[in-house]
Write an enzyme that holds these catalytic residues in place. Structure first.
Site, PDB file in Angstrom:
ATOM      1  N   ASP A   9       0.869  -1.174   0.000  1.00  0.00           N
ATOM      2  CA  ASP A   9       0.000   0.000   0.000  1.00  0.00           C
ATOM      3  C   ASP A   9       0.914   1.235   0.000  1.00  0.00           C
ATOM      4  O   ASP A   9       2.085   1.146   0.360  1.00  0.00           O
ATOM      5  CB  ASP A   9      -0.860  -0.052   1.268  1.00  0.00           C
ATOM      6  CG  ASP A   9      -1.631   1.220   1.480  1.00  0.00           C
ATOM      7  OD1 ASP A   9      -2.291   1.681   0.537  1.00  0.00           O
ATOM      8  OD2 ASP A   9      -1.564   1.770   2.606  1.00  0.00           O
ATOM      9  N   ASP A  11      -0.149   5.127   0.866  1.00  0.00           N
ATOM     10  CA  ASP A  11      -0.392   6.098   1.946  1.00  0.00           C
ATOM     11  C   ASP A  11      -0.585   5.426   3.306  1.00  0.00           C
ATOM     12  O   ASP A  11      -1.387   4.504   3.438  1.00  0.00           O
ATOM     13  CB  ASP A  11      -1.624   6.951   1.607  1.00  0.00           C
ATOM     14  CG  ASP A  11      -1.461   7.679   0.276  1.00  0.00           C
ATOM     15  OD1 ASP A  11      -0.316   8.010  -0.086  1.00  0.00           O
ATOM     16  OD2 ASP A  11      -2.479   7.912  -0.408  1.00  0.00           O
ATOM     17  N   CYS A  90      -5.784   2.406  -8.400  1.00  0.00           N
ATOM     18  CA  CYS A  90      -7.198   2.394  -8.808  1.00  0.00           C
ATOM     19  C   CYS A  90      -7.725   3.814  -8.687  1.00  0.00           C
ATOM     20  O   CYS A  90      -7.767   4.363  -7.598  1.00  0.00           O
ATOM     21  CB  CYS A  90      -8.000   1.449  -7.915  1.00  0.00           C
ATOM     22  SG  CYS A  90      -9.786   1.738  -8.069  1.00  0.00           S
TER      23      CYS A  90
END
Ligand SMILES: [Mg+2]
Ligand SMILES: [Zn+2]
Length: 197
Positions: A9, A11, A90
């Protein structure tokens, strides 16, 4: 031979979660992240970012700015001898006002789309891979793709750990931060390669 990956991931995991940053100047990379990514590189694992960037669909970030952020992000890691093998995002948001982003897509975590695309592009053995993130959807994504899910306690990690416990969806490991998570992975990898696993 298929490769193993560490899905990451962005953030709250690699850099501070500051909401919807629309310029690289707002991105604060955690100081330990450079060593963490370098260690993934040196171990022969692929470092693959999978990030939900619904700020695009929400109309808060234009896609061109996101590309610029990611170009500078990669350049900053390159200065620290660390690189990413894949960078997936995304941009969708189910109730976006912008038609092309208004989508119940397969790529928004916890849906598996970004991992499936990366597996195809980079020849990844997903089930022998790892997912590191700070949110519930990161762990659910890891479980969905049958990679080992690791929660970091940076970003939303502490809140996520409580929520995951309530749901009975437990990560393989809860790490204090990204570097701790990577060190845990390397220990497992070492055991596996020496046949103790
Ligand atoms: Mg996050
Ligand atoms: Zn999507």
């Amino acid at each position: 031979m298929k490769k193993r990956a560490v899905f990451l991931d962005r953030d709250g995991t690699i850099n501070k979660d500051v909401g919807y940053p629309n310029s690289f100047s707002l991105i604060k990379i955690y100081p330990f992240s450079f060593e963490a990514i370098r260690k993934i590189n040196e171990a022969g694992l692929l470092a693959v970012i999978v990030t939900n960037q619904s700020g695009v669909g929400r109309g808060l970030i234009v896609e061109k700015s996101l590309h610029d952020i990611h170009r500078k992000f990669k350049a900053t890691f390159a200065k620290h001898d660390a690189h990413f093998d894949g960078f997936y995002y995304c941009p969708h948001y189910p109730s976006s006002l912008i038609p092309r982003y208004r989508k119940n897509c397969q790529c928004r975590k916890p849906n598996p789309g970004m991992a499936l695309q990366a597996a195809e592009d980079l020849n990844i053995d997903i089930k022998k891979s790892y997912m590191i993130g700070d949110k519930v959807e990161d762990i659910l994504f890891g479980l969905n793709i049958q990679a080992k899910p690791i929660l970091v306690l940076t970003g939303f990690g502490k809140k996520s750990l409580l929520k995951l416990k309530e749901k009975g969806r437990i990560p393989a490991y809860a790490a204090s931060n990204l570097l701790d998570a990577v060190n845990w992975i390397l220990k497992i990898e070492k055991k596996a390669s020496s046949g103790l696993n």
